[in-house]
Enzyme design. Structure first.
Site, mmCIF file in Angstrom:
data_model
loop_
_atom_site.group_PDB
_atom_site.id
_atom_site.type_symbol
_atom_site.label_atom_id
_atom_site.label_comp_id
_atom_site.label_asym_id
_atom_site.label_seq_id
_atom_site.Cartn_x
_atom_site.Cartn_y
_atom_site.Cartn_z
ATOM 1 N NE ARG A 60 39.159 41.099 -27.875
ATOM 2 C CZ ARG A 60 37.987 40.967 -27.227
ATOM 3 N NH1 ARG A 60 36.863 40.908 -27.910
ATOM 4 N NH2 ARG A 60 37.947 40.885 -25.902
ATOM 5 C CE1 TYR A 112 43.245 33.589 -52.730
ATOM 6 C CE2 TYR A 112 41.715 33.838 -50.913
ATOM 7 C CZ TYR A 112 43.000 33.666 -51.386
ATOM 8 O OH TYR A 112 44.035 33.563 -50.504
ATOM 9 C CG ASP A 183 36.594 39.181 -53.217
ATOM 10 O OD1 ASP A 183 37.165 40.239 -53.531
ATOM 11 O OD2 ASP A 183 37.158 38.256 -52.609
ATOM 12 C CE LYS A 208 45.289 39.521 -52.751
ATOM 13 N NZ LYS A 208 46.148 38.782 -51.847
HETATM 14 C C1 LIG Z 1 39.895 37.878 -54.678
HETATM 15 C C2 LIG Z 1 40.501 37.656 -53.334
HETATM 16 N N1 LIG Z 1 39.716 37.718 -52.250
HETATM 17 C C3 LIG Z 1 40.203 37.508 -51.016
HETATM 18 C C4 LIG Z 1 41.536 37.202 -50.818
HETATM 19 C C5 LIG Z 1 42.044 36.955 -49.428
HETATM 20 O O1 LIG Z 1 42.702 38.102 -48.982
HETATM 21 P P1 LIG Z 1 43.849 38.112 -47.854
HETATM 22 O O2 LIG Z 1 45.042 37.470 -48.452
HETATM 23 O O3 LIG Z 1 44.004 39.555 -47.546
HETATM 24 O O4 LIG Z 1 43.315 37.317 -46.714
HETATM 25 C C6 LIG Z 1 42.396 37.150 -51.915
HETATM 26 C C7 LIG Z 1 43.828 36.830 -51.712
HETATM 27 O O5 LIG Z 1 44.552 36.550 -52.628
HETATM 28 C C8 LIG Z 1 41.860 37.366 -53.202
HETATM 29 O O6 LIG Z 1 42.625 37.307 -54.303
#
Ligand SMILES: Cc1ncc(COP(=O)(O)O)c(C=O)c1O
Length: 392
Positions: A60, A112, A183, A208
């Site tokens: 961990r 998001y 992000d 992604k």
């Molecule tokens: C811009 C963005 N940030 C964060 C996330 C969250 O990522 P995860 O699905 O890997 O938790 C997403 C998920 O769709 C996203 O589109």
């Protein structure tokens, strides 16, 4: 570079001079010290020998496969250190947890949905206060920064692909004593490197584009300072927000082709956006490559390698028509998410956090298929639904 020298080896000091396409292949890639393996081994152990010189104890806390990925991500984002997490949401949660109790977070009103939901829950629990703003409106963000500890941005917002002015927001955040988090999931380091605009924290959903094959869930934070990276690493250990070892290995492999996949996805998206804009069944296309997009000029400056691989488009017709188009394609998978080699599409208002969006708005995440095939498939689905051109 001579044979055998990797980015972490004797030639490491030159890595900063390499183009991003070279770094994407070589970052975190020095030969395995135990075996000489060029491809980093997938290390699945949960325990390590106490009597060994390696600084590991328990699964961990550490994992050499995570560390390879962290080294690569930090290098690609020009950070001081990266920390990988079990998902993009775990990475965002860790970054938000740096805000002290009762602190204030500024976030995009069109971020998001997961981030907005997390912040809403933390606000409802009395943990922090939240100010939602239109992040492409720099004045509005600057007004919201007073008294905040964290200002969040997305390089490209979802799904209307608005583009905030990162440097201007960073300046406003820093003047208010706040950190700026970006992000960068939609742009990837190929499209934009927010730390170079002064941001303090970059977050990725590696599920992604970084992974790129829709076969893993993983997140990462890249910090502008080693101290912040260490704080986030301790948080990960204490909260157990760790990624799987296989996922980290797959993401590392995905990075090797990032510089091939992403420019192609971005170029195809720009091409498709222009074609779709001319279709009479389409009310409006949102993509920053289009001269009519409100942030086109800013995107040209901030995303010089392309405008992102996601498009959204509003159709004439009802939500049911739009759903029928999604079900009627053969190449485009009717699925959420983005960044994989295969194209996906969905009606965004199907999600509770996005139900304020136009009911017929589709989000298209462009893969690496032939762009003409992608266009033909979409046009075929529109034809079959008989979406009524020029009507509502
Ligand atoms: C811009 C963005 N940030 C964060 C996330 C969250 O990522 P995860 O699905 O890997 O938790 C997403 C998920 O769709 C996203 O589109």
């Amino acid at each position: 570079m001579t044979a055998g020298e990797g980015p972490g080896g004797a030639a490491g000091a030159r890595a900063a001079d390499w183009a991003l396409a070279t770094r994407a292949v070589h970052a975190g890639m020095s030969p395995d010290p135990a075996t000489g393996a060029i491809v980093p081994p997938l290390v699945t152990t949960s325990i390590y020998a106490h009597d060994h010189p390696a600084p590991y104890s328990y699964g961990r806390d550490h994992n050499p496969t995570w560390e390879r990925l962290e080294e690569a991500l930090s290098e690609l984002e020009s950070g001081a250190g990266a920390v990988v997490f079990g998902s993009g949401m775990a990475a965002l949660s860790a970054a938000v947890a740096t805000v002290p109790l009762g602190g204030t977070v500024v976030a995009p009103a069109d971020s998001y949905t997961g981030l907005r939901r997390l912040l809403g829950e933390l606000e409802a629990a009395g943990r922090l206060r939240v100010r939602l703003v239109q992040s492409a409106d720099t004045e509005a963000v600057a007004r919201a920064c007073g008294g905040a500890q964290l200002v969040c941005l997305e390089t490209l917002t979802n799904p209307l692909l608005r583009v905030p002015d990162i440097a201007a927001v960073v300046a406003a955040a820093h003047a208010a004593g706040a950190r700026c988090l970006v992000d960068n999931t939609f742009a990837t380091p190929i499209g934009c490197r927010p730390l170079s605009f002064g941001a303090d924290i970059v977050v990725h959903s590696a599920s992604k584009y970084l992974g790129g094959h829709s076969d893993l869930v993983l997140g990462a934070v890249v910090a502008g300072s080693a101290e912040l990276a260490e704080t986030l690493r301790v948080y990960r250990t204490d909260h157990g927000a760790i990624p799987g070892q296989l996922e980290a290995w797959l993401a590392l492999r995905g990075l090797r082709t990032l510089a091939l996949r992403v420019p192609r996805q971005m170029a195809s998206a720009a091409w498709l956006a222009t074609r779709l804009e001319a279709d009479p069944r389409v009310v409006r296309v949102h993509h920053p490559a289009l001269p009519g997009h409100p942030d086109h000029d800013r995107a040209q400056r901030q995303l010089p390698a392309g405008f992102g691989g996601v498009i959204s488009m509003e159709l004439h017709g009802t939500a049911d028509d739009a759903e029928a188009v999604c079900r009627g394609t053969r190449l485009w998978s009717h699925a959420t998410s983005l960044g994989g080699v295969e194209s996906t599409l969905e009606r965004r208002a199907r999600w509770p956090g996005d139900d304020h969006l136009p009911p017929s708005l589709l989000r298209l995440a462009v893969g690496i298929e032939d762009r003409e095939d992608l266009l033909d498939d979409l046009v075929g689905a529109l034809d079959r639904v008989g979406a009524a051109g020029g009507q509502d």
